[in-house]
Design a protein around this motif. Structure first.
Motif, PDB file in Angstrom:
ATOM      1  N   ARG A  40       6.320   6.109  13.061  1.00 56.72           N
ATOM      2  CA  ARG A  40       8.128   6.171  13.423  1.00 56.72           C
ATOM      3  C   ARG A  40       8.470   6.506  11.846  1.00 56.72           C
ATOM      4  O   ARG A  40       9.539   7.272  11.367  1.00 56.72           O
ATOM      5  CB  ARG A  40       7.969   4.980  13.757  1.00 56.72           C
ATOM      6  CG  ARG A  40       8.127   4.650  14.988  1.00 56.72           C
ATOM      7  CD  ARG A  40       8.041   2.961  15.954  1.00 56.72           C
ATOM      8  NE  ARG A  40       6.999   2.908  17.125  1.00 56.72           N
ATOM      9  CZ  ARG A  40       7.724   3.561  18.091  1.00 56.72           C
ATOM     10  NH1 ARG A  40       8.765   4.157  17.980  1.00 56.72           N
ATOM     11  NH2 ARG A  40       7.078   2.851  19.180  1.00 56.72           N
ATOM     12  N   ASP A  41       8.229   5.616  10.489  1.00 61.20           N
ATOM     13  CA  ASP A  41       8.627   6.371   9.389  1.00 61.20           C
ATOM     14  C   ASP A  41       8.707   7.400   8.805  1.00 61.20           C
ATOM     15  O   ASP A  41       9.290   7.842   7.684  1.00 61.20           O
ATOM     16  CB  ASP A  41       8.085   4.298   8.385  1.00 61.20           C
ATOM     17  CG  ASP A  41       9.065   3.596   8.956  1.00 61.20           C
ATOM     18  OD1 ASP A  41      10.273   3.636   9.403  1.00 61.20           O
ATOM     19  OD2 ASP A  41       8.413   2.383   8.874  1.00 61.20           O
ATOM     20  N   LEU A  42       7.080   7.821   9.106  1.00 64.60           N
ATOM     21  CA  LEU A  42       6.484   8.544   7.703  1.00 64.60           C
ATOM     22  C   LEU A  42       6.679   9.763   8.466  1.00 64.60           C
ATOM     23  O   LEU A  42       7.718  11.232   8.480  1.00 64.60           O
ATOM     24  CB  LEU A  42       4.888   8.672   8.050  1.00 64.60           C
ATOM     25  CG  LEU A  42       4.248  10.225   7.045  1.00 64.60           C
ATOM     26  CD1 LEU A  42       4.789  10.419   5.925  1.00 64.60           C
ATOM     27  CD2 LEU A  42       2.519   9.388   7.176  1.00 64.60           C
ATOM     28  N   ALA A  43       5.842   9.833  10.059  1.00 60.91           N
ATOM     29  CA  ALA A  43       5.853  11.561  10.826  1.00 60.91           C
ATOM     30  C   ALA A  43       7.876  11.696  10.930  1.00 60.91           C
ATOM     31  O   ALA A  43       8.230  12.527  11.766  1.00 60.91           O
ATOM     32  CB  ALA A  43       4.819  11.637  12.116  1.00 60.91           C
ATOM     33  N   GLY A  44       8.001  10.622  12.097  1.00 58.49           N
ATOM     34  CA  GLY A  44       9.083  10.173  12.464  1.00 58.49           C
ATOM     35  C   GLY A  44      10.166  10.222  11.760  1.00 58.49           C
ATOM     36  O   GLY A  44      11.415  11.415  11.294  1.00 58.49           O
ATOM     37  N   GLY A  45      10.451   9.600  10.379  1.00 55.13           N
ATOM     38  CA  GLY A  45      11.408  10.165   9.276  1.00 55.13           C
ATOM     39  C   GLY A  45      11.410  11.042   8.799  1.00 55.13           C
ATOM     40  O   GLY A  45      12.383  11.835   8.685  1.00 55.13           O
ATOM     41  N   GLY A  95      11.943  22.888  18.355  1.00 52.86           N
ATOM     42  CA  GLY A  95      13.374  22.969  18.447  1.00 52.86           C
ATOM     43  C   GLY A  95      14.127  22.059  18.872  1.00 52.86           C
ATOM     44  O   GLY A  95      16.270  21.827  18.595  1.00 52.86           O
ATOM     45  N   ALA A  96      13.866  20.739  18.901  1.00 54.74           N
ATOM     46  CA  ALA A  96      14.784  19.710  19.640  1.00 54.74           C
ATOM     47  C   ALA A  96      14.696  18.889  18.240  1.00 54.74           C
ATOM     48  O   ALA A  96      14.384  18.476  17.208  1.00 54.74           O
ATOM     49  CB  ALA A  96      14.292  18.563  21.080  1.00 54.74           C
ATOM     50  N   ALA A  97      16.770  18.284  18.203  1.00 53.13           N
ATOM     51  CA  ALA A  97      16.304  17.572  17.029  1.00 53.13           C
ATOM     52  C   ALA A  97      16.072  15.999  17.401  1.00 53.13           C
ATOM     53  O   ALA A  97      16.461  15.530  18.742  1.00 53.13           O
ATOM     54  CB  ALA A  97      17.913  17.472  16.738  1.00 53.13           C
ATOM     55  N   LEU A  98      14.796  15.332  17.360  1.00 47.84           N
ATOM     56  CA  LEU A  98      14.255  14.104  17.421  1.00 47.84           C
ATOM     57  C   LEU A  98      14.903  12.686  16.546  1.00 47.84           C
ATOM     58  O   LEU A  98      14.510  13.455  15.623  1.00 47.84           O
ATOM     59  CB  LEU A  98      13.017  14.490  18.204  1.00 47.84           C
ATOM     60  CG  LEU A  98      11.892  15.601  19.141  1.00 47.84           C
ATOM     61  CD1 LEU A  98      11.227  15.480  18.937  1.00 47.84           C
ATOM     62  CD2 LEU A  98      12.863  15.656  19.721  1.00 47.84           C
ATOM     63  N   THR A  99      14.980  11.786  17.388  1.00 52.49           N
ATOM     64  CA  THR A  99      15.020  10.791  16.250  1.00 52.49           C
ATOM     65  C   THR A  99      13.511  10.404  15.928  1.00 52.49           C
ATOM     66  O   THR A  99      12.549  10.977  16.837  1.00 52.49           O
ATOM     67  CB  THR A  99      15.875   9.738  17.137  1.00 52.49           C
ATOM     68  OG1 THR A  99      14.280   8.964  18.468  1.00 52.49           O
ATOM     69  CG2 THR A  99      17.493  10.110  17.444  1.00 52.49           C
ATOM     70  N   SER A 100      13.348   9.325  15.108  1.00 56.26           N
ATOM     71  CA  SER A 100      11.837   8.971  14.746  1.00 56.26           C
ATOM     72  C   SER A 100      11.522   8.370  15.351  1.00 56.26           C
ATOM     73  O   SER A 100       9.923   8.739  15.567  1.00 56.26           O
ATOM     74  CB  SER A 100      11.988   8.578  12.990  1.00 56.26           C
ATOM     75  OG  SER A 100      12.911   7.306  13.623  1.00 56.26           O
ATOM     76  N   ASP A 101      11.897   7.378  16.679  1.00 59.18           N
ATOM     77  CA  ASP A 101      11.664   7.113  17.434  1.00 59.18           C
ATOM     78  C   ASP A 101      10.871   7.985  19.009  1.00 59.18           C
ATOM     79  O   ASP A 101      10.151   7.718  19.445  1.00 59.18           O
ATOM     80  CB  ASP A 101      12.263   5.762  18.673  1.00 59.18           C
ATOM     81  CG  ASP A 101      12.405   4.445  17.047  1.00 59.18           C
ATOM     82  OD1 ASP A 101      11.516   4.740  16.459  1.00 59.18           O
ATOM     83  OD2 ASP A 101      13.674   3.966  17.742  1.00 59.18           O
TER      84      ASP A 101
END
Length: 351
Positions: A297-302, A111-117
């Motif tokens: 970073r870009d695929l899953a994180g994005g 439930g946390a709002a995570l950045t892509s990193d």
């Protein structure tokens, strides 16, 4: 792909239905549905059920290269989709249970709002705690020539169509994650050069060991868990609601691939094979070291940045592949260390 040999009542009934014309009366299709419902309810291990996993694999295959002699009009037959969904529900439930067990004590964010990193850091953390049995180290140090052949046979069920299950996600993404997936897939497909497609490189490796490199040639030889590892990808790739899972699957796949492929290449070199055979593995040592950053970073994180509610499914895809790979690895190593074949049937040489 040719229609495989049956493994029980479900695959037998399915293949009987597929042998008919799609516009024929549907009594056999209704009987298949009832049969599948009963078999799914009775199985104690759907992931390891030879009959059910083969049937699901062939149902998915209708969406890929198809089955020899089977009409393409079966692909979207509503009754057949109902049968597939009847299997998919319990299969997904079993995968989620296995994924939760594979995560162990690793603290998954909820439930946390995570950045892509931050998403990438979580995935790299999962990859680092994967302590399952190491087939790659066994291949590098101990595998016999026959075991190398078996290893390729297991991998051929996916590697000869490498990238295809993940490609289903492209039209289901947008923006940054879509661009990232296209970048990875373009590399997997050889950058426009068919001879450099990763599936073509793997086929060359198989030829180098005297194996049949045609897709599905060894479907009768591999056990249910090998089919389940491919069915996991198709489940996540073909269902839009699981677009998060297929990105998590690809991310962890790339993050845990580079070093094992180095070991695989060394194992084949140990038996005297040269670049024609090892190039597939050597290519992945370099390519996946780059892909892991893009995928994490870009695929899953994005994707999680754009759609935070998909975090749980991204983590499910990542931990599910760890669970199935660990189960397949345990099967291979326990078989080999006991002096037994890991396959259901002997592997003939290529014609």
């Amino acid at each position: 792909m040719r229609v495989p040999e049956t493994r029980g009542p479900v695959s037998s009934a399915l293949f009987a239905v597929l042998a008919e014309a799609p516009d024929a009366p549907k009594e056999d299709l209704e009987e298949l549905y009832r049969l599948v419902a009963g078999q799914v309810a009775e199985t104690g291990d759907i992931i390891g059920d030879e009959d059910i996993q083969l049937a699901l694999f062939c149902l998915y295959e209708l969406h890929y290269s198809g089955l020899d002699g089977v009409s393409d009009n079966w692909e979207w037959e509503p009754g057949l989709i109902r049968v597939r969904q009847l299997i998919e529900g319990p299969f997904e439930a079993a995968l989620r249970a296995a994924a939760q067990q594979a995560a162990g004590d690793f603290e998954l964010p909820a439930g946390a709002a995570l950045t892509s990193d931050e998403v990438a850091d979580v995935l790299f953390g999962l990859a680092a705690m994967d302590t399952g049995p190491s087939v790659s180290r066994y291949v590098a140090r101990k595998a016999s020539l026959e075991q190398l052949k078996e290893f390729l046979v297991h991998k051929s069920m996916y590697q000869l169509k490498e990238a295809d299950p993940h490609t289903w996600a492209i039209p289901r993404l947008s923006g940054r994650p879509k661009a990232a997936l296209v970048e990875i897939q373009a590399d997997e497909y050889g950058g426009g050069r068919p001879e450099r497609m990763h599936s073509a490189l793997f086929a060359r490796t198989m030829r180098g060991l005297g194996l049949d490199h045609s897709y599905g040639a060894y479907v009768d030889a591999v056990p249910a868990v090998s089919l389940a590892s491919v069915n996991l990808m198709s489940l996540c790739g073909l269902n839009r609601r699981l677009r998060g899972a297929i990105t998590g699957h690809l991310a962890i796949y790339e993050m845990t691939s580079s070093q094992p492929n180095r070991f695989y290449g060394n194992g084949f070199r140990r038996h005297g094979f040269g670049p024609d055979v090892t190039h597939y593995f050597d290519e992945h040592v370099e390519a996946d070291a780059v892909h892991e950053q893009i995928a994490g970073r870009d695929l899953a994180g994005g994707l999680v940045e754009a759609e935070p509610e998909l975090l749980a499914d991204v983590l499910f895809g990542a931990t599910a592949v760890m669970a199935i790979d660990n189960r397949l690895s345990a099967h291979l190593l326990s078989s080999w260390e006991a002096g037994k074949s890991s396959l259901r049937a002997a592997v003939p040489a290529a014609a």
